[in-house]
Structures are given as C-alpha cells and as structure tokens.
Design a protein around this motif. Structure first.
Motif, PDB file in Angstrom:
ATOM      1  N   THR A 363      10.487   0.943 -13.692  1.00 28.76           N
ATOM      2  CA  THR A 363       9.726  -0.318 -13.649  1.00 28.76           C
ATOM      3  C   THR A 363       8.234  -0.043 -13.810  1.00 28.76           C
ATOM      4  OG1 THR A 363      11.358  -1.309 -12.192  1.00 28.76           O
ATOM      5  CG2 THR A 363       9.170  -2.310 -12.204  1.00 28.76           C
ATOM      6  N   PHE A 365       4.643  -1.253 -13.078  1.00 29.90           N
ATOM      7  CA  PHE A 365       3.970  -2.179 -12.169  1.00 29.90           C
ATOM      8  C   PHE A 365       2.783  -2.787 -12.899  1.00 29.90           C
ATOM      9  CE2 PHE A 365       6.266   0.771  -9.450  1.00 29.90           C
ATOM     10  CZ  PHE A 365       6.963  -0.108  -8.629  1.00 29.90           C
ATOM     11  N   GLU A 366       3.111  -3.796 -13.709  1.00 27.48           N
ATOM     12  CA  GLU A 366       2.103  -4.432 -14.567  1.00 27.48           C
ATOM     13  C   GLU A 366       0.925  -4.976 -13.763  1.00 27.48           C
ATOM     14  OE1 GLU A 366       2.158  -4.837 -17.826  1.00 27.48           O
ATOM     15  OE2 GLU A 366       4.231  -4.396 -18.442  1.00 27.48           O
ATOM     16  N   ASN A 367       1.236  -5.485 -12.569  1.00 23.76           N
ATOM     17  CA  ASN A 367       0.172  -6.122 -11.783  1.00 23.76           C
ATOM     18  C   ASN A 367      -0.816  -5.102 -11.241  1.00 23.76           C
ATOM     19  OD1 ASN A 367       2.115  -5.086 -10.018  1.00 23.76           O
ATOM     20  ND2 ASN A 367       1.507  -6.488  -8.383  1.00 23.76           N
ATOM     21  N   ALA A 368      -0.492  -3.802 -11.358  1.00 25.00           N
ATOM     22  CA  ALA A 368      -1.402  -2.773 -10.846  1.00 25.00           C
ATOM     23  C   ALA A 368      -1.862  -1.850 -11.974  1.00 25.00           C
ATOM     24  CB  ALA A 368      -0.709  -1.975  -9.750  1.00 25.00           C
ATOM     25  N   ARG A 369      -1.826  -2.351 -13.203  1.00 22.04           N
ATOM     26  CA  ARG A 369      -2.079  -1.423 -14.311  1.00 22.04           C
ATOM     27  C   ARG A 369      -3.530  -0.950 -14.380  1.00 22.04           C
ATOM     28  NH1 ARG A 369      -1.093  -6.312 -16.906  1.00 22.04           N
ATOM     29  NH2 ARG A 369      -2.919  -7.144 -17.941  1.00 22.04           N
ATOM     30  N   GLU A 378       6.131  -3.339  -2.616  1.00 24.15           N
ATOM     31  CA  GLU A 378       6.474  -3.603  -4.024  1.00 24.15           C
ATOM     32  C   GLU A 378       7.401  -2.501  -4.539  1.00 24.15           C
ATOM     33  OE1 GLU A 378       2.140  -5.592  -5.258  1.00 24.15           O
ATOM     34  OE2 GLU A 378       2.472  -3.464  -5.599  1.00 24.15           O
ATOM     35  N   ALA A 381      10.873  -2.734  -2.761  1.00 18.11           N
ATOM     36  CA  ALA A 381      11.606  -3.919  -3.227  1.00 18.11           C
ATOM     37  C   ALA A 381      12.233  -3.627  -4.583  1.00 18.11           C
ATOM     38  CB  ALA A 381      10.669  -5.120  -3.316  1.00 18.11           C
ATOM     39  N   ASP A 382      11.470  -2.974  -5.442  1.00 17.74           N
ATOM     40  CA  ASP A 382      11.977  -2.615  -6.767  1.00 17.74           C
ATOM     41  C   ASP A 382      13.148  -1.635  -6.668  1.00 17.74           C
ATOM     42  OD1 ASP A 382      11.710  -2.299  -9.750  1.00 17.74           O
ATOM     43  OD2 ASP A 382      11.192  -0.251  -9.140  1.00 17.74           O
ATOM     44  N   LYS A 385      16.158  -3.616  -5.434  1.00 17.48           N
ATOM     45  CA  LYS A 385      16.643  -4.503  -6.493  1.00 17.48           C
ATOM     46  C   LYS A 385      17.491  -3.727  -7.502  1.00 17.48           C
ATOM     47  CE  LYS A 385      16.666  -8.459  -8.713  1.00 17.48           C
ATOM     48  NZ  LYS A 385      17.275  -9.661  -8.106  1.00 17.48           N
ATOM     49  N   GLU A 418       7.759  -9.773  -1.264  1.00 19.49           N
ATOM     50  CA  GLU A 418       8.229  -8.383  -1.376  1.00 19.49           C
ATOM     51  C   GLU A 418       8.690  -7.847  -0.029  1.00 19.49           C
ATOM     52  OE1 GLU A 418       5.412  -9.574  -2.500  1.00 19.49           O
ATOM     53  OE2 GLU A 418       4.975  -8.931  -4.534  1.00 19.49           O
TER      54      GLU A 418
ATOM     55  N   ALA B  72       1.564 -12.431  -8.493  1.00 19.20           N
ATOM     56  CA  ALA B  72       2.347 -11.953  -9.631  1.00 19.20           C
ATOM     57  C   ALA B  72       2.627 -10.485  -9.378  1.00 19.20           C
ATOM     58  CB  ALA B  72       1.547 -12.116 -10.914  1.00 19.20           C
ATOM     59  N   SER B  73       3.892 -10.118  -9.180  1.00 21.23           N
ATOM     60  CA  SER B  73       4.167  -8.683  -9.042  1.00 21.23           C
ATOM     61  C   SER B  73       5.400  -8.342  -9.856  1.00 21.23           C
ATOM     62  CB  SER B  73       4.280  -8.276  -7.570  1.00 21.23           C
ATOM     63  OG  SER B  73       5.451  -8.764  -6.967  1.00 21.23           O
ATOM     64  N   LEU B  74       6.534  -8.133  -9.194  1.00 22.90           N
ATOM     65  CA  LEU B  74       7.719  -7.746  -9.935  1.00 22.90           C
ATOM     66  C   LEU B  74       8.274  -8.957 -10.686  1.00 22.90           C
ATOM     67  CD1 LEU B  74       9.043  -5.662  -6.965  1.00 22.90           C
ATOM     68  CD2 LEU B  74       8.241  -4.735  -9.156  1.00 22.90           C
ATOM     69  N   TRP B  76      11.042 -10.298 -11.142  1.00 16.38           N
ATOM     70  CA  TRP B  76      12.073 -11.163 -10.554  1.00 16.38           C
ATOM     71  C   TRP B  76      11.602 -11.870  -9.292  1.00 16.38           C
ATOM     72  CZ3 TRP B  76      13.086  -9.095  -5.754  1.00 16.38           C
ATOM     73  CH2 TRP B  76      12.750  -7.744  -5.592  1.00 16.38           C
ATOM     74  N   ILE B  77      10.345 -11.648  -8.915  1.00 17.00           N
ATOM     75  CA  ILE B  77       9.813 -12.384  -7.764  1.00 17.00           C
ATOM     76  C   ILE B  77       8.992 -13.544  -8.291  1.00 17.00           C
ATOM     77  CG2 ILE B  77       8.185 -12.279  -5.836  1.00 17.00           C
ATOM     78  CD1 ILE B  77       9.183  -9.488  -5.269  1.00 17.00           C
ATOM     79  N   ARG B 302      -6.169  -6.304  -9.830  1.00 14.53           N
ATOM     80  CA  ARG B 302      -5.469  -5.026  -9.879  1.00 14.53           C
ATOM     81  C   ARG B 302      -4.982  -4.737 -11.296  1.00 14.53           C
ATOM     82  NH1 ARG B 302      -0.672  -3.350  -6.259  1.00 14.53           N
ATOM     83  NH2 ARG B 302      -0.316  -5.570  -5.910  1.00 14.53           N
ATOM     84  N   ALA B 303      -4.811  -5.791 -12.080  1.00 17.26           N
ATOM     85  CA  ALA B 303      -4.322  -5.606 -13.451  1.00 17.26           C
ATOM     86  C   ALA B 303      -5.462  -5.472 -14.452  1.00 17.26           C
ATOM     87  CB  ALA B 303      -3.424  -6.765 -13.847  1.00 17.26           C
TER      88      ALA B 303
END
Lengths: 543, 341
Positions: A363, A365-369, A378, A381-382, A385, A418, B72-74, B76-77, B302-303
C-alpha cells in the motif's frame, strides 16, 4: 494525588458558571494553588538559550521581569501580527457571539468566565486593540482596549496555561477562530520574558540534549527496552529484541518517550516491539529505533514555533543519517499535529526519503507522500485490512473498551476511523461514548499542552471532568472498563482522572490491545495479557 | 444597568437626534445627505480594502485547518471530504457552506449540568437568527439598488416581488385602503437584530463578554431598520424626490430636492455611520471569514509540502554533539556509534 484536593462531589458542585460581581477587566487575578504549574527552572531555560532565565515564583509579587518588558511584548506582538495571518485575523474578527463558551472543558469544569475561549482571547485582544488599532487608541475602554499592565500579564500567564490547545472551540466558531493558535502565540510572547512553566521548560531542555523529554540517556533507553524484552519473553516466550540507531534499516520508528517510561504507556511500547518482531519474522520487516530521535512528542510546540522546530528537526536529521526510506510514528497526540501541520513546512523538504509504501501490503500511503511519515494506526489498519495479522481478539474479551479521540489527531489531522478499525478488530467488546463527546467533538483529557504536572491537579480534574463524565456514562451503561487512546499524554494522565471520577476504568493504548491479540510465531500458550493479568478463561488456573 | 449597552444606546439615540435636528432645525440636508455619505463611502471602501490588504500581507506560515471529520488516508476509509477537505474543491464547498449557511454555528449545542448529569442540548436559535439576520440584510441591500439604478435591474424587481408577498389591500369603489406590499426582509431584519440584542442581555455569560462595540452596531442597525420601516409605512417620504436624490449621489451630481422628510436624512446618516464604522470594527468578519486559515485550507500538508515564506534556520542539537556527549556510554551499551573514540 495531592492530599488537599477537593472531593469529586465538591468539584462538581463548584463547576457551574459563576458570574463575578465585576466586569472581567476589573476582576483582579487570583493565582490559586492547584490551578497553576510551577515556574520554569532557570537551568532548563538557559540550556536552550531562551530569554530571561532566573528563579521566579508565580505567587510572588515580583516576577523578575526585564526592565523593558512592555516594549519586548509590544515588539513581539507586532512581529507575530506580521508573521501570522491567523493571529491578525483572530484578533480582528471575533464578534463575541459566545458559541465557544460552553465548548471548553476548562470553562465547563471551573466555571471561571476567563476560561471561556472568547475571554481567553480577549485577554490578549484587549491589549491588541490598545496598541494596534485606531479605535482602541481613541476610545480606550469603551472600545474594549486596555494597556498591558503587570496584572494583565499575570492574567495572560495564568490563563494561557489553563488552555490545552485542544481546538474544540475552533470547531464551533463561525469564523474558525482557534484558541489554540492564540494560546500558542500567547505562550510564545510569555516566553520572550522567560515566563514558562517547568513542566514544559525542563522536558524541552531534556529533549534538546538527550533526544527525549524525560532526559533518558542512550544507554538507559536501551536498558529500559531490555526490561520490556524480558517481560515479553516471560509472557509470550518470544524474544523481541529491537535494533537501535541502525544504519540501512528500511524504516525509522519514533514514538513518545512517555511510552518507554511509565505505565500504562509501557504496555503500548511492548505492543510496538511485539508487532515489529511479528512482522520481521513473518515478512522480513526491517525497522530501527533511535536513541537520538527518541521523542515523538514536542513540548517545544508549547513553548514557541521556533523551539518546536528545533526539537522536531531530529526526526528528519536522524532519518537522513540512518538512510532509512521513511518514518513510522507511534501513538501520540500533539506529536501528530506537529507532523501533520508543521514538520514538513519547518524542516522539509525530504528529498532524501522515499514515498512511504508498506513493505508488507504494498500500500502506498498517498496521504503522507511529502512528509514521509506514517501513523502506526494507519499502518496497522492497512495490515489488518489485508489480513496480514493473525489475531485472537478473544484474548481481550475481559476488556470492555471505549475509544477516546485525542484532541490533536482528531482536530488537527482527522484520524478518527483508523484506530477504531484496529481496535474493533482486536477487541470484541467496543462501545462508543455519546456522539457529542467523540470524534471532532471530543473532549480533552484536561492535561494536554504541557499541563500534565502534579501541582495543578485541581485544574486537571476540572478540565477532565466532561471527558470523565462521558466515560462514566458508558461505564454505567455498557460496563466499559477500559479507556483506549492513541496518545502518550492521555496514557499518562487518564489513570489519575479515572481514579478520581470513574474509579473502575483502566487506560490502554491501541498497540497494547493489538499485541494482546497478536498470535506471534513460536509463542507459548499465553496465560496473561501484557500487564500480567490473567487472560479470559485463565483466571482459575491462576489461583 | 450595564454601562456597555447604555453607552451604545445613548450614542445611537444621540446620533439619531443630531441628524434629525440638524435637518429639521438647521436645514443641513447637504451635510447629512451629501457630504457625510460621500465621506463615509470613501472611508468604507478605503478602510475595508486596507484592512483586507493588511491581513493578506501577513503570510500563512503553517497549514492549520481545524479538521472536523475523517482525514483522507487509506482508500477504503471514507473521508469527510467537506469537513476535512484534502482538495481545493472540498475547501470551496466547505467555505461556501460556512459563508452561506454558517455550517460551524449549526453545530452549536448548549451544555447543561443538572444534578450531576451532563447534557448537550439542541440549540440552533443563534444559528437560525444569525442566518435570518444576514440574509434579510442582504435582501434589503439588494432591494435598495432600486434607488441607485435606472432602469431598475430585473433581479431587483424580481426580488422585491418575492419579498413583498404579504399584501394588505382593500380596493373597491367605496374604500381604498392599502399598505404598500410589506417587505418581509425588513421585518425579519428588525426581529433578528432584536433577538441578537436580547440574547446579549439575557444569557448571562454572553452578557458578561459583551463590549460596547457589540451593542453599538446592533443599536445602529435597529435604528436604520426602524427609520426605514417608518418611512415606508408610516411617515411617508416623497419617494420620487428620494430617487432623484439618490440618483444624484451615484451620478456625482448631488442635489437636495425639496420636500423629502427629515426621517430620510436620518436614515442616510445612520447608514453612513455604519459604513464608516465598518472597517474599524468586528463587522470586518465579513471579509475575515474568507481568509480564516482554519477553514480555507485543505488538510493535505502531509501529501503536499506547504511553504512558510519566513522559515529561518534555527539552532539544533546535532547528532554529532549528542554522540560526543554520550559516546562512551553508547559503546558500553552496545549501541552503534559514528566514531569509535
């Protein structure tokens, strides 16, 4: 707990709004024991080179201020008005509608009108009007302006250290005025005169020197972890030995040092160690801890923006030195506000790191790129999942759990689902507190932002009252006996709060619950959880 | 008695009388009708712009949105795309809801503690009346464009039509009684502003935080609405003369037509005061809300790296300094070091 602390019934009785006989500008400041933290130790202030280190006492008349303190503050305010649009706008546009008033846990708990977010801000706004606005200069008191006197300064100090920067008021403000921002800048101004509290100043100095707030030196840090290794081996039969300061590891792990230091945070720390060992054995996961960047939290955030940056710099510096790909962060509240909203801006860009990808699930982690730092919730949870963890949630069956959203992950990040997803996968008994007290509406523990000292216990018990009351509600209704959280300060302060208001509820971290349920390769049959308490169904064998 | 609202009340009555007496007794129509409105308009425009410029010149060093929902994270969330936006589109919707519908105020609830029981009680009155106040104010403003345009634009006429749905008319051969169409907006405005005033008086904690500068604009707006309603329904002014006068103002060829009632000048004077007062007061929340950093930024720092224009280098405690202090202990504990001695 302090002996002279009032009984819960007395505090509750006392909590309603008390309207003073005089207007707030005319009500003199009364610095009351139990409601304030001790003054900063001059050695700590000096160590990090902050202004005016000297021994002083808040209840003394003389605060040993520099001669030109008013000038320093005026200049400081001017500079910050020019640097922070937030500060300037929040000074200008409040209409005093009062929607924020009963949203503050300190106002609910103490009934002191100056703990209404609006009045907390007016303490500084009144001086702003006096010094920086046309109307304030002309109309003075009528325009709500007042000069900065010693009493006003003392009021600033007292009330900016009665705010936990939780941002609950900012959710309800029609203009998004954020008292946390005002308190942050207020404290920054106070620090220009050396007016910090020691519960912040000394952790800052410790962190600067040893890498963590508690001042744990590298060898001692390793020693403490060695104890955990022994405990874990005793419970599970598995040796989870971690690595420290190891160059070439894939990932660097940073968590608040509170987790290493005191119960019940230590169980979460053991949880991290067990999880990493599990992932290493199963999937070849490669992670290292650091003794230099051994603090996730950042009490610099409660001092000044500059101090925050100075302490935070170690995370990226260490990641760079060790040559890791990205950083994984443990459970902590304000740490994650700093990482989410400040770190990359202050100490980035991070061109030496890679965009974080879970080596186990793939996975991204786009939100932390950009920050390249991922939260353990996070990450886990991944894993769950993707069905990468073998879990036996029944081991947590004697725990009836509720989840406390810590202020900063809730309102300075939005990490709400999460940890819930993780907890609900490792526990069978989970109940939410009432909706007005969780998620973005969550109530503070009452001891955040550096106020988790011992001497301000009455303040803490007042501030934590609304949170405790919601816990009490699910305790009575659903039999909840475990309060889970993802914050090291929560774990440090909730035991006292629960002990005071809801005595039968214990405190845990998410990772502790995960580790209890985690079936490790080669483990022996477990009889107890990480605390040494018998697992469900094993109680009798214990006798 | 509270000195803060008494001061404001007396001030507004005093200003009301000044204008009334000034026109009625001293014939100063040109002062209250022409000079002051021009000056006030200039103060408003220049003051408003310079205040906004002042805000705009202060940078936004950090990205500090208050997040009011799931991030906004994973994948599927499920993200709260509006309350915790990660894109500019989400921010625009969030801001629109905030500005047009007062989203945050809608969250309001009242805390109550009775016999040891904590309750969070439904409380939308402030939201409702604040919304009524602002929207009716806007309608009233737009309606007034009738006086400053020739021909009157269709949307102004259309709005007038919608606004005046309640008509009281008796028209037959014997009696012809009729009020002009009652503008709902005017009544709502007055009612809402009275509500906002009363809550400042009756909710003790709101009373405690209220300053003179909270009462003053309320009284001023009350007086403006009151004088407007007076003119329309009770002490009729010469509407043709009024239009001639206002068109004179906007075409920069002002004149004072004969026979417009004094109330009109009082109305214009009070509106001028409101305009001139605006940029120096809390009323600037009109502009400020657009720039509020806790609302108008996406939670995506963070992005995407947010840049602080004044980010300056700071003193840090480097790893080398750290190792120099603890090297021996580190070696003894078996921790790796950069330099062996």
């Amino acid at each position: 707990m302090a002996d002279d602390l009032a009984k819960p019934e007395e505090l509750l009785e006392n909590s309603g709004y008390k309207r003073p006989a005089t207007g707030w500008m005319d009500t003199p400041i009364d610095i009351r024991p139990g409601m304030y933290c001790y003054a900063s130790n001059p050695k700590s202030v000096e160590y990090v080179g902050l202004p005016n280190p000297r021994a002083w006492n808040p209840i003394d008349e003389d605060w040993k201020l520099p001669e030109n303190w008013q000038e320093i503050l005026h200049k400081g305010m001017k500079e910050r008005l020019e640097r922070f649009r937030s500060f300037r706008i929040f000074m200008d546009i409040c209409v005093r509608c009062g929607a924020c008033a009963d949203k503050c846990h300190f106002f609910i708990g103490t009934g002191d009108p100056k703990n209404m977010p609006v009045l907390r801000a007016e303490l500084i706004r009144s001086v702003y009007r006096n010094d920086f606005t046309t109307f304030g200069k002309i109309f003075k008191g009528v325009a709500g302006a007042r000069p900065l006197t010693l009493d006003v300064l003392k009021e600033w100090w007292y009330y900016f250290f009665q705010c936990t920067e939780c941002r609950r008021c900012s959710v309800f403000c029609p203009y998004g005025i954020d008292t946390a921002e005002i308190t942050i800048i207020g404290r920054e101004l106070l620090n220009l005169l050396g007016l910090n509290i020691d519960w912040i100043a000394t952790p800052v100095a410790n962190c600067y020197r040893t890498g963590n707030h508690l001042g744990i030196q590298p060898h001692a840090f390793k020693d403490m972890m060695d104890f955990f290794i022994e405990d874990i081996e005793e419970i599970t039969g598995v040796n989870v030995e971690p690595s420290f300061n190891r160059k070439g590891a894939d990932i660097l792990f940073i968590t608040p040092s509170g987790d290493v230091f005191a119960d019940p945070g230590t169980y979460s720390c053991m949880g991290y160690m067990m999880l990493f060992k599990y992932l290493k054995d199963k999937y070849g996961f490669d992670i290292t801890w650091s003794t230099y960047a051994s603090e996730g939290g950042n009490f610099g955030f409660f001092t000044s923006h500059e101090t925050m940056k100075r302490l935070n710099s170690k995370m990226y510096a260490e990641a760079k030195r060790l040559g890791v790909k990205w950083i994984l962060g443990g459970e902590c509240g304000h740490m994650w506000r700093v990482i989410n909203q400040y770190m990359d801006t202050m100490n980035g860009p991070t061109d030496f790191l890679e965009e974080p990808v879970s080596p186990i699930t793939g996975t991204k982690f786009e939100n932390a790129r950009s920050t390249k730092m991922v939260h353990i919730a996070e990450f886990v949870a991944d894993l769950i999942k993707h069905d990468k963890l073998e879990l036996d949630p029944a081991r947590n069956d004697n725990k009836i759990v509720t989840f406390h959203d810590s202020c900063n992950p809730a309102r300075g990040m939005g990490m709400l689902d999460e940890p819930r997803y993780v907890i609900q996968n490792v526990c069978n008994n989970f109940y939410e507190m009432p909706p007005n007290t969780i998620r973005e509406n969550t109530f503070c523990c009452g001891s955040g932002a550096g106020l988790n000292a011992g001497e301000d216990m009455e303040l803490r018990m007042c501030g934590g009252m609304p949170r405790a009351n919601a816990v009490k509600y699910v305790h009575e209704k659903n039999g909840v006996n475990m309060l889970a959280c993802v914050c090291a300060i929560d774990r440090a302060v909730f035991p006292a709060l629960m002990d005071y208001w809801v005595p039968d509820v214990d405190v845990t971290g998410m990772s502790e619950l995960v580790a209890n349920a985690l079936i490790m390769p080669g483990e022996k049959e477990r009889d107890t959880d990480l605390r040494g308490e018998p697992l469900p169904g094993k109680e009798e064998e214990d006798e | 008695m509270n000195k803060n609202y008494m001061f404001s009340l007396v001030a507004v009555i005093f200003l009301f009388l000044i204008a009334y007496v000034g026109v009625e007794a001293a014939g100063l129509q040109w002062l209250f009708g022409i000079a002051i409105p021009y000056v006030a308009t200039i103060i408003f425009v220049v003051g408003f712009i310079s205040r906004v410029m002042k805000w705009a010149y202060s940078p936004v060093p950090f990205r500090i949105p208050s997040t009011c929902g799931q991030q906004a994270s994973l994948p599927w969330i499920r993200q709260a795309t509006i309350d915790n936006p990660s894109t500019n589109g989400g921010v625009i919707v969030r801001m629109a809801l905030e500005i047009l519908l007062f989203r945050s105020l809608f969250r309001n609830m009242r805390f109550e503690l009775k016999e040891g029981k904590f309750s969070y009680i439904w409380e939308k009155w402030l939201w409702l009346f604040a919304l009524a106040f602002h929207w009716s104010f806007l309608v009233v403003l737009v309606r007034h464009l009738r006086f400053f345009t020739e021909p009157v634009p269709f949307f102004v006429r259309y709005l007038e039509f919608l606004d005046s749905v309640f008509r009281v008319e008796v028209l037959n051969e014997v009696v012809q009684v009729g009020l002009p169409g009652v503008f709902v907006s005017g009544i709502v405005l007055l009612a809402a502003v009275i509500f906002l005033f009363l809550r400042r008086i009756f909710i003790t904690q709101v009373k405690y935080i209220s300053l003179a500068s909270d009462y003053f604009p309320l009284f001023l707006i009350m007086a403006i609405a009151f004088s407007g309603i007076m003119m329309r329904y009770f002490v009729k002014v010469d509407i043709v003369g009024v239009k001639e006068f206002t068109m004179g103002l906007v075409t920069f060829s002002p004149s004072v037509p004969e026979g417009i009632g004094s109330v009109f000048y009082v109305h214009v004077f009070l509106v001028s005061l409101l305009l001139a007062y605006f940029p120096f007061s809390k009323l600037m929340h009109l502009g400020g809300i657009f720039l509020s950093p806790t609302r108008n930024l996406a939670n995506n720092s963070r992005a995407q790296r947010h840049v602080n224009p004044w980010n300056y280098p700071v003193h840090v405690h480097t790893y080398e300094e750290y190792e120099d202090e603890f090297r021996e202990k580190m070696i003894e504990a078996g921790l790796p070091v950069e330099k062996e001695s």
